[in-house]
Scaffold this motif. Sequence first.
Motif, PDB file in Angstrom:
ATOM      1  N   LEU A 108      -3.729   9.741 -13.998  1.00 34.99           N
ATOM      2  CA  LEU A 108      -2.539   9.300 -13.277  1.00 34.99           C
ATOM      3  C   LEU A 108      -2.812   8.061 -12.424  1.00 34.99           C
ATOM      4  O   LEU A 108      -1.887   7.402 -11.973  1.00 34.99           O
ATOM      5  N   TYR A 109      -4.067   7.749 -12.201  1.00 35.55           N
ATOM      6  CA  TYR A 109      -4.434   6.706 -11.248  1.00 35.55           C
ATOM      7  C   TYR A 109      -4.715   5.393 -11.974  1.00 35.55           C
ATOM      8  O   TYR A 109      -5.503   5.339 -12.917  1.00 35.55           O
ATOM      9  N   ASP A 110      -4.048   4.344 -11.473  1.00 35.80           N
ATOM     10  CA  ASP A 110      -4.088   3.054 -12.157  1.00 35.80           C
ATOM     11  C   ASP A 110      -5.204   2.146 -11.674  1.00 35.80           C
ATOM     12  O   ASP A 110      -5.674   1.280 -12.407  1.00 35.80           O
ATOM     13  N   TYR A 111      -5.576   2.294 -10.416  1.00 36.94           N
ATOM     14  CA  TYR A 111      -6.530   1.388  -9.805  1.00 36.94           C
ATOM     15  C   TYR A 111      -7.649   2.189  -9.144  1.00 36.94           C
ATOM     16  O   TYR A 111      -7.394   3.232  -8.535  1.00 36.94           O
ATOM     17  N   TRP A 112      -8.855   1.652  -9.251  1.00 34.94           N
ATOM     18  CA  TRP A 112     -10.029   2.350  -8.745  1.00 34.94           C
ATOM     19  C   TRP A 112     -10.903   1.410  -7.923  1.00 34.94           C
ATOM     20  O   TRP A 112     -11.077   0.244  -8.273  1.00 34.94           O
TER      21      TRP A 112
ATOM     22  N   PHE B 143       0.815  -1.211   0.000  1.00 31.70           N
ATOM     23  CA  PHE B 143       0.000   0.000   0.000  1.00 31.70           C
ATOM     24  C   PHE B 143       0.850   1.263   0.000  1.00 31.70           C
ATOM     25  O   PHE B 143       0.519   2.247  -0.678  1.00 31.70           O
ATOM     26  N   SER B 144       1.937   1.247   0.730  1.00 30.42           N
ATOM     27  CA  SER B 144       2.766   2.448   0.862  1.00 30.42           C
ATOM     28  C   SER B 144       3.489   2.814  -0.427  1.00 30.42           C
ATOM     29  O   SER B 144       4.135   3.858  -0.504  1.00 30.42           O
ATOM     30  N   ASN B 145       3.412   1.985  -1.444  1.00 33.04           N
ATOM     31  CA  ASN B 145       4.001   2.298  -2.744  1.00 33.04           C
ATOM     32  C   ASN B 145       3.104   3.150  -3.622  1.00 33.04           C
ATOM     33  O   ASN B 145       3.490   3.498  -4.741  1.00 33.04           O
ATOM     34  N   TYR B 146       1.914   3.477  -3.122  1.00 32.65           N
ATOM     35  CA  TYR B 146       0.929   4.162  -3.942  1.00 32.65           C
ATOM     36  C   TYR B 146       0.551   5.521  -3.378  1.00 32.65           C
ATOM     37  O   TYR B 146       0.272   5.666  -2.175  1.00 32.65           O
TER      38      TYR B 146
ATOM     39  N   ALA C 166      -5.706   4.576  -6.688  1.00 32.19           N
ATOM     40  CA  ALA C 166      -4.287   4.401  -6.364  1.00 32.19           C
ATOM     41  C   ALA C 166      -3.440   4.718  -7.582  1.00 32.19           C
ATOM     42  O   ALA C 166      -3.756   4.304  -8.703  1.00 32.19           O
ATOM     43  N   ASN C 167      -2.357   5.442  -7.325  1.00 35.24           N
ATOM     44  CA  ASN C 167      -1.440   5.888  -8.371  1.00 35.24           C
ATOM     45  C   ASN C 167      -0.063   5.303  -8.063  1.00 35.24           C
ATOM     46  O   ASN C 167       0.516   5.629  -7.035  1.00 35.24           O
TER      47      ASN C 167
END
Length: 123
Positions: free
Chosen positions: A109-113, A28-31, A97-98
């Motif tokens: 910019l965001y890859d996941y929703w 999680f901290s990578n996003y 999440a980006n």
Amino acid sequence: VQLQASGGGLVQAGGSLRLSCAASGRTFSNYVMGWFRQAPGKEREFVAAISRSGGATYYADSVKGRFTISRDNAKNTVTLQMNSLKPEDTAVYYCAANSGVVVGTSSRLYDYWGQGTLVTVSS
């Protein structure tokens, strides 16, 4: 990463709600994390974003001073505290999440929703 938003509901103008987004699947901290919203008949718009560490936050002008974004990297969650709600805040709220490093306001910019949670503010 999979995202699950919750906490939406019906509230009177002036009230508060707290949205949460639980992440799973990857670190999680990578996003960079963000919240967006989409009102009926309108484009999706940026609400707030927070850096990977939580040290930097950004807000849309329309919510500045009323909403607060925060994250807990140990619990893999990001939260949007919404105070002094207005009828114009009514929308479906999405967490996103980006995987890049830019704390951006563009949805591209965001890859996941996540799936979205409905917030309805009555006047």
